[in-house]
Enzyme design. Sequence first.
Site, PDB file in Angstrom:
ATOM      1  CB  CYS A 150      -0.967  -0.027   1.186  1.00  0.00           C
ATOM      2  SG  CYS A 150      -0.172   0.025   2.801  1.00  0.00           S
TER       3      CYS A 150
ATOM      4  CG  ASN B 198       4.340  -1.646   5.272  1.00  0.00           C
ATOM      5  OD1 ASN B 198       5.439  -1.956   5.713  1.00  0.00           O
ATOM      6  ND2 ASN B 198       3.392  -2.539   5.137  1.00  0.00           N
TER       7      ASN B 198
ATOM      8  CB  CYS C 177      -3.783   1.558   7.030  1.00  0.00           C
ATOM      9  SG  CYS C 177      -3.679   2.998   8.117  1.00  0.00           S
ATOM     10  NE  ARG C 178      -4.484   1.487   1.807  1.00  0.00           N
ATOM     11  CZ  ARG C 178      -4.291   2.260   0.753  1.00  0.00           C
ATOM     12  NH1 ARG C 178      -5.154   2.198  -0.253  1.00  0.00           N
ATOM     13  NH2 ARG C 178      -3.258   3.069   0.693  1.00  0.00           N
ATOM     14  CB  SER C 179       0.349  -3.473   2.678  1.00  0.00           C
ATOM     15  OG  SER C 179       1.206  -2.556   3.306  1.00  0.00           O
TER      16      SER C 179
ATOM     17  CG  ASP D 149      -5.378   6.002   2.495  1.00  0.00           C
ATOM     18  OD1 ASP D 149      -5.414   5.610   3.676  1.00  0.00           O
ATOM     19  OD2 ASP D 149      -4.574   6.844   2.069  1.00  0.00           O
TER      20      ASP D 149
HETATM   21  P1  4NP Z   1      -1.797   2.808   4.088  1.00  0.00           P
HETATM   22  O1  4NP Z   1      -2.504   4.132   4.664  1.00  0.00           O
HETATM   23  O2  4NP Z   1      -1.258   3.153   2.727  1.00  0.00           O
HETATM   24  O3  4NP Z   1      -2.930   1.834   4.032  1.00  0.00           O
HETATM   25  O4  4NP Z   1      -0.728   2.426   5.084  1.00  0.00           O
HETATM   26  C1  4NP Z   1      -1.864   5.365   4.750  1.00  0.00           C
HETATM   27  C2  4NP Z   1      -1.064   5.663   5.817  1.00  0.00           C
HETATM   28  C3  4NP Z   1      -0.469   6.897   5.920  1.00  0.00           C
HETATM   29  C4  4NP Z   1      -0.684   7.844   4.933  1.00  0.00           C
HETATM   30  C5  4NP Z   1      -1.462   7.552   3.842  1.00  0.00           C
HETATM   31  C6  4NP Z   1      -2.055   6.303   3.745  1.00  0.00           C
HETATM   32  N1  4NP Z   1      -0.085   9.116   5.045  1.00  0.00           N
HETATM   33  O5  4NP Z   1      -0.341   9.965   4.169  1.00  0.00           O
HETATM   34  O6  4NP Z   1       0.675   9.370   5.995  1.00  0.00           O
END
Ligand code: 4NP
Length: 164
Positions: A7, A10, A12-14, A124
């Site tokens: 993602c 790294n 939340c989703r992955s 996201d």
């Molecule tokens: P992820 O979510 O891609 O599922 O880990 C996010 C975590 C942090 C951010 C964006 C998406 N950020 O902009 O900090």
Amino acid sequence: MKILFVCLGNICRSPTAEGVFRAIAAQELPNLELTIDSAGTAGYHVGAPPDRRMRDAASRRGYDLSHLRARVVEPEDFERFDLILAMDRQNLSTLERRAPGHVRQRVRLFLEYAPEAGVSEVPDPYYGGPNGFEYVLDLIEAAARGLCDALRTDSPGARQVNTP
Ligand code: 4NP
């Protein structure tokens, strides 16, 4: 079989896909040797554990993500992993741009394995409300089961060990 979930951050989703798929595959494909990892295309959160909201939501469904730490996708990942599964189209195109030509077909959208979900991307949840985390878990659990089904039918290794 080596599988990398990707993602953006790294956190939340992955990492959720990593933890959920590890748990479901351990039950559904106990004899298949799997390497499961996750990484982000951006490095904002390197070294951090998964987001607390994501960890709490996962923990309520029995998945412990607390030991995971964020890292970025490295050039070696494209050689090392057999399947690189992106959570959304933005990360898919980042990976396709970075992947050497001969491994580009290993890069796919994770939700290809959950056609019944009716969506192709895990959204996201970072800036959304708590329901976003539950929805992420619903999608990831469905795709993790679908990926297990695909590995059971497609992987020669899996067929061998499941044959009496
Ligand atoms: P992820 O979510 O891609 O599922 O880990 C996010 C975590 C942090 C951010 C964006 C998406 N950020 O902009 O900090």
